[in-house]
Structure formats: C-alpha cells, structure tokens
Design a protein around this motif. Structure first.
Motif, PDB file in Angstrom:
ATOM      1  N   GLY A  54       0.877  -1.283  -0.066  1.00 47.57           N
ATOM      2  CA  GLY A  54      -0.065  -0.003   0.104  1.00 47.57           C
ATOM      3  C   GLY A  54       0.737   1.308  -0.056  1.00 47.57           C
ATOM      4  N   ASN A  55       1.994   1.081  -0.099  1.00 44.53           N
ATOM      5  CA  ASN A  55       2.853   2.519  -0.098  1.00 44.53           C
ATOM      6  C   ASN A  55       2.742   2.982  -1.781  1.00 44.53           C
ATOM      7  OD1 ASN A  55       3.976   2.264   2.420  1.00 44.53           O
ATOM      8  ND2 ASN A  55       5.224   0.746   1.682  1.00 44.53           N
ATOM      9  N   THR A  56       2.506   4.516  -1.664  1.00 42.22           N
ATOM     10  CA  THR A  56       2.008   5.165  -2.927  1.00 42.22           C
ATOM     11  C   THR A  56       3.420   6.045  -3.402  1.00 42.22           C
ATOM     12  OG1 THR A  56       1.045   6.771  -1.742  1.00 42.22           O
ATOM     13  CG2 THR A  56      -0.132   4.892  -2.656  1.00 42.22           C
ATOM     14  N   ALA A  57       3.332   6.301  -4.596  1.00 40.46           N
ATOM     15  CA  ALA A  57       4.282   7.455  -5.121  1.00 40.46           C
ATOM     16  C   ALA A  57       3.592   7.993  -6.316  1.00 40.46           C
ATOM     17  CB  ALA A  57       5.544   6.821  -5.501  1.00 40.46           C
ATOM     18  N   TYR A  58       3.851   9.414  -6.049  1.00 37.93           N
ATOM     19  CA  TYR A  58       3.081  10.285  -7.539  1.00 37.93           C
ATOM     20  C   TYR A  58       4.124  10.902  -7.897  1.00 37.93           C
ATOM     21  CZ  TYR A  58      -1.151   8.755  -4.972  1.00 37.93           C
ATOM     22  OH  TYR A  58      -2.231   8.202  -4.402  1.00 37.93           O
ATOM     23  N   SER A  59       3.856  11.231  -9.191  1.00 42.87           N
ATOM     24  CA  SER A  59       4.655  12.203 -10.046  1.00 42.87           C
ATOM     25  C   SER A  59       4.216  13.600  -9.624  1.00 42.87           C
ATOM     26  CB  SER A  59       4.072  12.182 -11.615  1.00 42.87           C
ATOM     27  OG  SER A  59       2.958  12.714 -11.759  1.00 42.87           O
ATOM     28  N   ASP A  60       5.049  14.741  -9.864  1.00 38.21           N
ATOM     29  CA  ASP A  60       4.726  15.824  -8.980  1.00 38.21           C
ATOM     30  C   ASP A  60       3.630  16.376  -9.946  1.00 38.21           C
ATOM     31  OD1 ASP A  60       8.292  16.853  -8.920  1.00 38.21           O
ATOM     32  OD2 ASP A  60       7.104  15.820  -7.461  1.00 38.21           O
ATOM     33  N   SER A  61       3.313  16.107 -11.139  1.00 41.41           N
ATOM     34  CA  SER A  61       2.098  16.838 -11.708  1.00 41.41           C
ATOM     35  C   SER A  61       0.867  16.277 -11.356  1.00 41.41           C
ATOM     36  CB  SER A  61       2.383  16.481 -13.220  1.00 41.41           C
ATOM     37  OG  SER A  61       2.143  15.196 -13.727  1.00 41.41           O
ATOM     38  N   MET A  62       0.790  14.939 -10.626  1.00 44.95           N
ATOM     39  CA  MET A  62      -0.499  14.418 -10.384  1.00 44.95           C
ATOM     40  C   MET A  62      -0.496  14.501  -8.763  1.00 44.95           C
ATOM     41  SD  MET A  62      -3.121  12.767 -11.377  1.00 44.95           S
ATOM     42  CE  MET A  62      -2.529  12.965 -13.207  1.00 44.95           C
ATOM     43  N   LYS A  63       0.625  14.947  -8.134  1.00 43.64           N
ATOM     44  CA  LYS A  63       0.456  14.700  -6.676  1.00 43.64           C
ATOM     45  C   LYS A  63      -0.359  15.646  -6.117  1.00 43.64           C
ATOM     46  CE  LYS A  63       4.518  14.022  -5.138  1.00 43.64           C
ATOM     47  NZ  LYS A  63       5.784  14.572  -4.610  1.00 43.64           N
ATOM     48  N   GLY A  64      -1.414  15.424  -5.377  1.00 47.92           N
ATOM     49  CA  GLY A  64      -2.567  16.421  -4.795  1.00 47.92           C
ATOM     50  C   GLY A  64      -3.756  16.373  -5.635  1.00 47.92           C
ATOM     51  N   ARG A  65      -3.840  15.644  -6.829  1.00 49.14           N
ATOM     52  CA  ARG A  65      -4.759  15.369  -7.675  1.00 49.14           C
ATOM     53  C   ARG A  65      -5.255  14.017  -7.956  1.00 49.14           C
ATOM     54  NH1 ARG A  65      -4.688  17.358 -13.007  1.00 49.14           N
ATOM     55  NH2 ARG A  65      -2.404  16.980 -13.216  1.00 49.14           N
ATOM     56  N   GLY A  66      -4.442  13.394  -7.672  1.00 55.37           N
ATOM     57  CA  GLY A  66      -4.732  11.913  -8.141  1.00 55.37           C
ATOM     58  C   GLY A  66      -4.357  10.813  -6.779  1.00 55.37           C
ATOM     59  N   THR A  67      -5.215   9.754  -6.801  1.00 55.12           N
ATOM     60  CA  THR A  67      -5.195   8.812  -5.692  1.00 55.12           C
ATOM     61  C   THR A  67      -5.097   7.481  -6.474  1.00 55.12           C
ATOM     62  OG1 THR A  67      -6.528  10.156  -4.093  1.00 55.12           O
ATOM     63  CG2 THR A  67      -6.250   7.816  -3.533  1.00 55.12           C
ATOM     64  N   ILE A  68      -4.133   6.748  -6.054  1.00 53.99           N
ATOM     65  CA  ILE A  68      -3.928   5.457  -6.657  1.00 53.99           C
ATOM     66  C   ILE A  68      -4.354   4.231  -5.321  1.00 53.99           C
ATOM     67  CG2 ILE A  68      -1.409   5.351  -5.956  1.00 53.99           C
ATOM     68  CD1 ILE A  68      -1.182   3.358  -8.577  1.00 53.99           C
ATOM     69  N   SER A  69      -5.083   3.280  -5.668  1.00 50.00           N
ATOM     70  CA  SER A  69      -5.284   2.316  -4.596  1.00 50.00           C
ATOM     71  C   SER A  69      -5.344   0.831  -5.308  1.00 50.00           C
ATOM     72  CB  SER A  69      -6.771   2.612  -4.263  1.00 50.00           C
ATOM     73  OG  SER A  69      -7.611   2.598  -5.116  1.00 50.00           O
ATOM     74  N   ARG A  70      -5.402  -0.049  -4.663  1.00 47.66           N
ATOM     75  CA  ARG A  70      -5.281  -1.517  -5.179  1.00 47.66           C
ATOM     76  C   ARG A  70      -6.206  -2.463  -4.415  1.00 47.66           C
ATOM     77  NH1 ARG A  70       0.782  -3.635  -5.691  1.00 47.66           N
ATOM     78  NH2 ARG A  70      -0.239  -5.676  -6.160  1.00 47.66           N
ATOM     79  N   ASP A  71      -6.662  -3.258  -5.101  1.00 44.38           N
ATOM     80  CA  ASP A  71      -7.426  -4.643  -4.348  1.00 44.38           C
ATOM     81  C   ASP A  71      -6.769  -5.713  -4.763  1.00 44.38           C
ATOM     82  OD1 ASP A  71      -9.182  -6.415  -3.631  1.00 44.38           O
ATOM     83  OD2 ASP A  71     -10.948  -5.325  -3.847  1.00 44.38           O
ATOM     84  N   ASN A  72      -5.928  -6.093  -3.635  1.00 45.85           N
ATOM     85  CA  ASN A  72      -5.108  -7.253  -4.048  1.00 45.85           C
ATOM     86  C   ASN A  72      -6.009  -8.510  -4.310  1.00 45.85           C
ATOM     87  OD1 ASN A  72      -2.554  -5.930  -3.627  1.00 45.85           O
ATOM     88  ND2 ASN A  72      -2.679  -6.179  -1.569  1.00 45.85           N
ATOM     89  N   ALA A  73      -7.137  -8.565  -3.492  1.00 44.63           N
ATOM     90  CA  ALA A  73      -7.823 -10.152  -3.604  1.00 44.63           C
ATOM     91  C   ALA A  73      -8.378 -10.024  -5.157  1.00 44.63           C
ATOM     92  CB  ALA A  73      -8.967  -9.911  -2.777  1.00 44.63           C
ATOM     93  N   LYS A  74      -8.722  -8.608  -5.818  1.00 47.72           N
ATOM     94  CA  LYS A  74      -9.302  -8.662  -6.996  1.00 47.72           C
ATOM     95  C   LYS A  74      -8.080  -8.461  -8.200  1.00 47.72           C
ATOM     96  CE  LYS A  74     -13.643  -6.891  -5.693  1.00 47.72           C
ATOM     97  NZ  LYS A  74     -14.710  -5.960  -5.803  1.00 47.72           N
ATOM     98  N   ASN A  75      -6.973  -8.331  -7.797  1.00 48.68           N
ATOM     99  CA  ASN A  75      -5.839  -8.108  -8.657  1.00 48.68           C
ATOM    100  C   ASN A  75      -5.939  -6.817  -9.444  1.00 48.68           C
ATOM    101  OD1 ASN A  75      -4.290 -10.364  -8.024  1.00 48.68           O
ATOM    102  ND2 ASN A  75      -5.848 -11.771  -9.099  1.00 48.68           N
ATOM    103  N   THR A  76      -6.445  -5.675  -8.846  1.00 46.71           N
ATOM    104  CA  THR A  76      -6.942  -4.802  -9.462  1.00 46.71           C
ATOM    105  C   THR A  76      -6.070  -3.472  -9.097  1.00 46.71           C
ATOM    106  OG1 THR A  76      -9.035  -5.555 -10.096  1.00 46.71           O
ATOM    107  CG2 THR A  76      -8.983  -3.189 -10.253  1.00 46.71           C
ATOM    108  N   VAL A  77      -5.935  -2.417  -9.785  1.00 44.74           N
ATOM    109  CA  VAL A  77      -5.456  -1.298  -9.417  1.00 44.74           C
ATOM    110  C   VAL A  77      -6.263  -0.166  -9.983  1.00 44.74           C
ATOM    111  CG1 VAL A  77      -3.846  -1.030 -11.527  1.00 44.74           C
ATOM    112  CG2 VAL A  77      -3.284   0.137  -9.254  1.00 44.74           C
ATOM    113  N   TYR A  78      -6.608   0.838  -9.268  1.00 45.56           N
ATOM    114  CA  TYR A  78      -7.286   2.076  -9.663  1.00 45.56           C
ATOM    115  C   TYR A  78      -6.694   3.423  -9.685  1.00 45.56           C
ATOM    116  CZ  TYR A  78     -10.876  -1.305  -8.172  1.00 45.56           C
ATOM    117  OH  TYR A  78     -11.598  -2.498  -7.991  1.00 45.56           O
ATOM    118  N   LEU A  79      -6.856   4.444 -10.349  1.00 43.71           N
ATOM    119  CA  LEU A  79      -6.295   5.735 -10.396  1.00 43.71           C
ATOM    120  C   LEU A  79      -7.754   6.550 -10.309  1.00 43.71           C
ATOM    121  CD1 LEU A  79      -3.974   7.450 -10.015  1.00 43.71           C
ATOM    122  CD2 LEU A  79      -3.987   7.740 -12.677  1.00 43.71           C
TER     123      LEU A  79
END
Length: 114
Positions: A54-79
């Motif tokens: 669950g550790n996240t990293a963002y580009s400077d351009s997306m920081k503050g506007r984007g949220t990345i998350s993932r559901d490991n049980a569903k093998n899915t990542v969201y932005l």
C-alpha cells in the motif's frame, strides 16, 4: 498475464476520471502496480505507483490531484484523477511488476478539453 485497463475518455478541464486495471493469468503477486502515461511525441512517464503493502508514489504533476489504490484480492489497481487539466491528455498504461518480470496493459486514452 494480461492487464486490462478501462475508464479513459473525454472530459472537460476540472473534471474527474477513474481508471481501472485488472490483472488476469498466472502469477503469484505483483510487488507493485501503477500507471504511466505517454503523450504524442513524448516519453512514457510514471503517474502513480502502489506497492503490495500500500505504499504510494506520485509524479509531481499528479500529486494532490490523484489517488492510486489497489485491491489485492481482485488483482486490480485504480487511479482516481481529479481537477484534470489539458496537459493530462495522454494514453494511460497500466503496469505491474513482480520480482523478475514486468507487464503492460494496452493503454486507455484520456483527453481533457479546455
């Protein structure tokens, strides 16, 4: 392994989009999953990345506007991308990395009109 991305589209500046990417096939787990983007004539750059823990990293351009998350049980990542700008226009690619391998999705177009 296949990565199927969805959620791109045309949106006005200031709008929001939520990208999704589902991994299928045979694999144990991905150490990290993320999103990259590539605009015409430019290189492919990282937008956001999230580790299995669950550790996240963002580009400077997306920081503050984007949220990345993932559901490991569903093998899915969201932005989730908010307050989109015309300069966010690009093809967005899903990426998944294991210990010794890396996989790419087919890309989904995001177009932000001014």
């Amino acid at each position: 392994v296949q990565l199927q991305a969805s959620g791109g589209g045309l949106v006005q500046a200031g709008g929001s989009l939520r990208l999704s990417c589902v991994a299928s096939g045979t694999f144990s787990k991905f150490n990290s999953m993320g999103w990259y983007r590539q605009a015409p004539g430019k290189q492919r750059d990282l937008v956001a990345d999230i580790t299995y823990g669950g550790n996240t990293a963002y580009s400077d351009s997306m920081k503050g506007r984007g949220t990345i998350s993932r559901d490991n049980a569903k093998n899915t990542v969201y932005l989730q991308m908010n307050n989109l700008k015309p300069e966010d226009t690009a093809v967005y690619y899903c990426n998944a990395r294991g210990f010794t391998s890396q996989f790419w999705g087919q890309g989904t177009q995001v177009t932000v009109s001014s």
